[in-house]
Design a protein around this motif. Sequence first.
Motif, PDB file in Angstrom:
ATOM      1  N   HIS A 189      62.701  39.449 -52.176  1.00  0.00           N
ATOM      2  CA  HIS A 189      62.077  38.204 -52.644  1.00  0.00           C
ATOM      3  C   HIS A 189      63.046  37.338 -53.443  1.00  0.00           C
ATOM      4  CE1 HIS A 189      57.987  40.515 -52.374  1.00  0.00           C
ATOM      5  NE2 HIS A 189      58.400  40.074 -51.186  1.00  0.00           N
ATOM      6  N   LYS A 192      62.246  33.565 -54.154  1.00  0.00           N
ATOM      7  CA  LYS A 192      61.268  33.108 -55.142  1.00  0.00           C
ATOM      8  C   LYS A 192      61.977  32.605 -56.401  1.00  0.00           C
ATOM      9  CE  LYS A 192      57.503  36.122 -53.614  1.00  0.00           C
ATOM     10  NZ  LYS A 192      56.513  37.160 -54.017  1.00  0.00           N
ATOM     11  N   SER A 222      65.837  38.754 -48.595  1.00  0.00           N
ATOM     12  CA  SER A 222      64.582  38.031 -48.423  1.00  0.00           C
ATOM     13  C   SER A 222      64.344  37.879 -46.929  1.00  0.00           C
ATOM     14  CB  SER A 222      64.622  36.653 -49.099  1.00  0.00           C
ATOM     15  OG  SER A 222      65.492  35.782 -48.400  1.00  0.00           O
TER      16      SER A 222
END
Length: 250
Positions: A189, A192, A222
């Motif tokens: 992630h 983000k 990601s």
Amino acid sequence: MPGTFGTGSANTARREIHSPSSASLGDCRRHRIVSSQQMSKLRTMSECIQLSFAVCRIGIYTCFRALCCKGPPPPRPEYDLVCIGLSGSGKTSLLSQLCSESLENIVSTTGFSIKAVPFQNAILNVKELGGADNIRKYWSRYYQGSQGVIFVLDSASSEDDLETARNELHSALQHPQLCTLPFLILANHQDKPAARSVQEIKKYFELEPLARGKRWILKPCSLDDMDAVKDSFSLLINLLEERDFEPSRM
């Protein structure tokens, strides 16, 4: 007289027929020598032509074998891996994407699932374990037979979840069935806004002192950059292939 003349002419004719001149004999010898040389040249040319055709046939056959008659490629090695991490870290999505599966209707793994993830030089049989609170205590039951470990963490998670992930990773690194295996740690992630950097993760998880002497790789990832994910798995495959690889940090 006429009879005498006729007899002499016949004898002369016979002598001319049966006694050829030395000049004629020389011409015949030279003719035979020239014919022999020509035949030798013709034989040499014929041998050269036959050799050329033979070389051409071999070349055509070799090209045909190379283009049309290739045998099956050598089998790729297979490795059994275990993939762990908290629920929501993105384990299922990453593995599904690596297998070119649809990401629609993906739900968190509640027990465990196995995926064969193909790469050019290996096939990874990944056993993904669910990361819910009531499942993590059973993780160790599925460690046996593993040849490597994939740990996925959510780099944008809350402090509490990050602390839980830290404790689970420490437990895995010290487990008797996993402590000697190569680890791929994926800080997921990264797309983000709240994502922590790899350096922050390394410091917070205390990887330098805890995993010293072990074979481990920490990489950001990601779903938006699957090429980077594949590169990370390629590094893990290198560690799996090199059994006697000297422990190092990457």
